[in-house]
Write a protein that holds these residues in place. Structure first.
Motif, PDB file in Angstrom:
ATOM      1  N   LYS A  91      65.510  19.535  87.972  1.00 42.73           N
ATOM      2  CA  LYS A  91      64.171  19.945  88.386  1.00 42.73           C
ATOM      3  C   LYS A  91      63.701  19.109  89.574  1.00 42.73           C
ATOM      4  CE  LYS A  91      59.550  20.819  86.588  1.00 42.73           C
ATOM      5  NZ  LYS A  91      58.715  20.870  85.367  1.00 42.73           N
ATOM      6  N   GLU A 143      69.831  20.881  84.394  1.00 41.56           N
ATOM      7  CA  GLU A 143      68.533  21.178  83.806  1.00 41.56           C
ATOM      8  C   GLU A 143      68.196  22.623  84.157  1.00 41.56           C
ATOM      9  OE1 GLU A 143      65.777  18.257  85.370  1.00 41.56           O
ATOM     10  OE2 GLU A 143      66.937  16.598  84.505  1.00 41.56           O
ATOM     11  N   GLN A 146      63.022  26.146  82.979  1.00 41.85           N
ATOM     12  CA  GLN A 146      62.376  26.697  81.792  1.00 41.85           C
ATOM     13  C   GLN A 146      60.869  26.587  81.925  1.00 41.85           C
ATOM     14  OE1 GLN A 146      63.665  24.434  78.362  1.00 41.85           O
ATOM     15  NE2 GLN A 146      63.566  22.522  79.465  1.00 41.85           N
ATOM     16  N   GLY A 147      60.175  27.169  80.982  1.00 39.25           N
ATOM     17  CA  GLY A 147      58.717  27.063  80.940  1.00 39.25           C
ATOM     18  C   GLY A 147      58.045  27.590  82.191  1.00 39.25           C
ATOM     19  N   ASP A 148      57.143  26.775  82.759  1.00 39.79           N
ATOM     20  CA  ASP A 148      56.348  27.224  83.910  1.00 39.79           C
ATOM     21  C   ASP A 148      57.149  27.336  85.200  1.00 39.79           C
ATOM     22  OD1 ASP A 148      56.652  24.511  84.413  1.00 39.79           O
ATOM     23  OD2 ASP A 148      54.520  24.115  84.706  1.00 39.79           O
ATOM     24  N   GLU A 149      58.418  26.902  85.203  1.00 34.97           N
ATOM     25  CA  GLU A 149      59.275  27.095  86.381  1.00 34.97           C
ATOM     26  C   GLU A 149      59.714  28.552  86.513  1.00 34.97           C
ATOM     27  OE1 GLU A 149      62.299  24.059  87.960  1.00 34.97           O
ATOM     28  OE2 GLU A 149      62.387  23.815  85.774  1.00 34.97           O
ATOM     29  N   LEU A 150      59.763  29.266  85.402  1.00 32.76           N
ATOM     30  CA  LEU A 150      60.343  30.609  85.376  1.00 32.76           C
ATOM     31  C   LEU A 150      59.432  31.672  85.991  1.00 32.76           C
ATOM     32  CD1 LEU A 150      61.864  30.527  81.783  1.00 32.76           C
ATOM     33  CD2 LEU A 150      63.053  30.188  83.969  1.00 32.76           C
ATOM     34  N   ASN A 153      56.933  33.384  83.887  1.00 30.52           N
ATOM     35  CA  ASN A 153      55.756  32.586  83.543  1.00 30.52           C
ATOM     36  C   ASN A 153      54.944  32.185  84.775  1.00 30.52           C
ATOM     37  OD1 ASN A 153      56.455  32.645  80.809  1.00 30.52           O
ATOM     38  ND2 ASN A 153      57.734  30.839  80.995  1.00 30.52           N
ATOM     39  N   GLY A 155      56.256  31.104  87.693  1.00 24.84           N
ATOM     40  CA  GLY A 155      56.966  30.138  88.529  1.00 24.84           C
ATOM     41  C   GLY A 155      57.838  30.817  89.572  1.00 24.84           C
TER      42      GLY A 155
END
Length: 181
Positions: A91, A143, A146-150, A153, A155
């Motif tokens: 990341k 890494e 995931q989460g707010d990187e996607l 979502n 990202g």
């Protein structure tokens, strides 16, 4: 075609299909393609050729140079787009690229696969300095966004598991999910 200057970075560990996917995307979007490995300093290539994994200190200057070169290519292209391959394994690497390349819109396509499949793919390569014993080091530090990187979502990262998929299927998944016209 997108109107904001956009760079699509196709990343992931060795053997995921980055080069093929990026080449196909460059044709699809009619824009320049930069192979990130060609921008490594000789010291990094020598190190990897000897089976020695790169560390973060080896990567920072390379990532900055890669970003600067790609931004120039993007700005010089007719449609303000460029495609680049780069492992973007962590990341922090993706964040450095975004910070260095502002105000460009970055889209990260992160390809990954099972460890065994990656080793098999890399073992069957010819004329490449990245050997199969180096896959382990990349796999261990990987890494997956995931989460707010996607993208789903809000990202700017799209993840694609390339395990047992053809390049045609992978390419279609990328184009269908990047949400670029």
């Amino acid at each position: 075609m997108t109107y904001l200057p956009t760079i699509i970075i196709v990343g992931g560990p060795a053997g995921t299909g980055k080069t093929t996917a990026a080449s196909n995307l460059a044709k699809h979007y009619n824009c320049p393609y930069i192979e990130g490995d060609t921008l490594h300093p000789q010291a990094n290539i020598d190190k990897m050729s000897k089976g020695i994994p790169l560390n973060d200190d080896d990567r920072w200057d390379w990532l900055i140079k890669l970003t600067q070169v790609t931004v120039q290519e993007c700005q010089a292209s007719q449609n303000n787009m460029a495609i680049v391959t780069c492992s973007i394994l962590k990341k922090a690497y993706r964040q450095l690229i975004e910070t260095t390349g502002k105000p460009i819109d970055f889209k990260f396509v992160f390809l990954f696969a099972s460890f065994d499949e990656l080793v098999n793919r890399v073992e069957n390569r010819k004329n490449h300095y990245m050997k199969s014993d180096m896959v382990k080091s990349q796999y261990e530090i990987m890494e997956v966004p995931q989460g707010d990187e996607l993208v789903v979502n809000g990202g700017n990262c799209l993840t694609i598991d390339t395990t047992q998929k053809s390049m045609d299927v992978i390419y279609k998944e990328i184009v269908d999910n990047l949400n670029l016209s």
